[in-house]
Design a protein around this motif. Structure first.
Motif, PDB file in Angstrom:
ATOM      1  N   PRO B   4     -30.714  60.233-103.830  1.00 30.66           N
ATOM      2  CA  PRO B   4     -29.292  60.475-103.778  1.00 30.66           C
ATOM      3  C   PRO B   4     -28.515  59.163-103.740  1.00 30.66           C
ATOM      4  O   PRO B   4     -28.985  58.174-103.188  1.00 30.66           O
ATOM      5  CB  PRO B   4     -29.099  61.258-102.482  1.00 30.66           C
ATOM      6  CG  PRO B   4     -30.407  61.359-101.839  1.00 30.66           C
ATOM      7  CD  PRO B   4     -31.443  60.722-102.690  1.00 30.66           C
ATOM      8  N   LEU B   5     -27.344  59.153-104.345  1.00 25.15           N
ATOM      9  CA  LEU B   5     -26.520  57.949-104.274  1.00 25.15           C
ATOM     10  C   LEU B   5     -25.065  58.371-104.239  1.00 25.15           C
ATOM     11  O   LEU B   5     -24.725  59.478-104.622  1.00 25.15           O
ATOM     12  CB  LEU B   5     -26.770  57.042-105.485  1.00 25.15           C
ATOM     13  CG  LEU B   5     -26.166  57.447-106.822  1.00 25.15           C
ATOM     14  CD1 LEU B   5     -26.305  56.312-107.810  1.00 25.15           C
ATOM     15  CD2 LEU B   5     -26.845  58.675-107.387  1.00 25.15           C
ATOM     16  N   ALA B   6     -24.214  57.482-103.742  1.00 24.57           N
ATOM     17  CA  ALA B   6     -22.788  57.792-103.699  1.00 24.57           C
ATOM     18  C   ALA B   6     -22.276  57.884-105.124  1.00 24.57           C
ATOM     19  O   ALA B   6     -22.372  56.934-105.895  1.00 24.57           O
ATOM     20  CB  ALA B   6     -22.046  56.712-102.939  1.00 24.57           C
ATOM     21  N   GLY B   7     -21.766  59.015-105.500  1.00 24.34           N
ATOM     22  CA  GLY B   7     -21.326  59.215-106.872  1.00 24.34           C
ATOM     23  C   GLY B   7     -19.918  58.717-107.081  1.00 24.34           C
ATOM     24  O   GLY B   7     -19.228  58.354-106.132  1.00 24.34           O
TER      25      GLY B   7
END
Lengths: 125, 125
Positions: B4-7
């Protein structure tokens, strides 16, 4: 609306005639960065494209890591006889970069993708 | 590498001459989808572009939500006299869509962005 979301396994590289276009969005993680550099260099050497445009209008924060990645991509593609243009940098990002002392030497920038394509077609890089 | 990553707060809409290009990556959340629809429709009506290309080669899973969003974008742009072409769908995504019964009626697709641009320039949509 900047909630975390599952990111792409890799950043897609789009072919526009003899130009490769990458639209960076959100954060770029180490694995994705390496994958992107690998994809771009292999695509450039395989297809012999004239240039690479990396649009960062979807990036609201550039840190030293992303700055280094972009610089490395530009150097790699230049060794493969292709020019890289960074397009769509936000004003706030430019301010942050300079405040961080990251002036991204050797990187050619354009206001947007259209101008980046003009720059590459005119050989202005 | 699919951590997951900050979109991005929103999906960037790139102008290529009289075509708007969107590169979807990872998951699209409700807020981002609404923002994208708003951005695209306002850009189309303001600039009177001929077409919109949405590249989904960076999307490894299309659910009914994204299918509906793409369909709505195509319908909205058509009402604004612009054609939308979905480019770069992965084979696995096509298989999943059909298995889900989502055949995306009314959506024009192309193998990649180059072919989508040809399709739009030839008026083949």
């Amino acid at each position: 609306m900047n909630q975390p979301l599952a990111g792409p396994a890799q950043v897609p590289v789009l072919a526009l005639g003899d130009i490769l276009l990458v639209s960076l969005q959100g954060e770029l993680h180490d694995g994705m960065a390496e994958q992107l550099q690998h994809d771009l260099t292999s695509r450039v050497s395989a297809s012999g494209v004239a240039g690479v445009v990396i649009d960062i209008s979807g990036v609201d924060m550039v840190d030293s890591f992303l700055g280094r990645v972009l610089g490395e991509i530009a150097s790699m593609t230049r060794l493969l006889a292709a020019h890289t243009v960074i397009a769509g940098m936000r004003p706030a990002v430019a301010m942050t970069l300079v405040e961080l002392g990251l002036t991204l030497p050797g990187l050619v920038t354009a206001l947007d993708v259209d101008r980046a394509l003009e720059l590459l077609s005119s050989g202005g890089t």
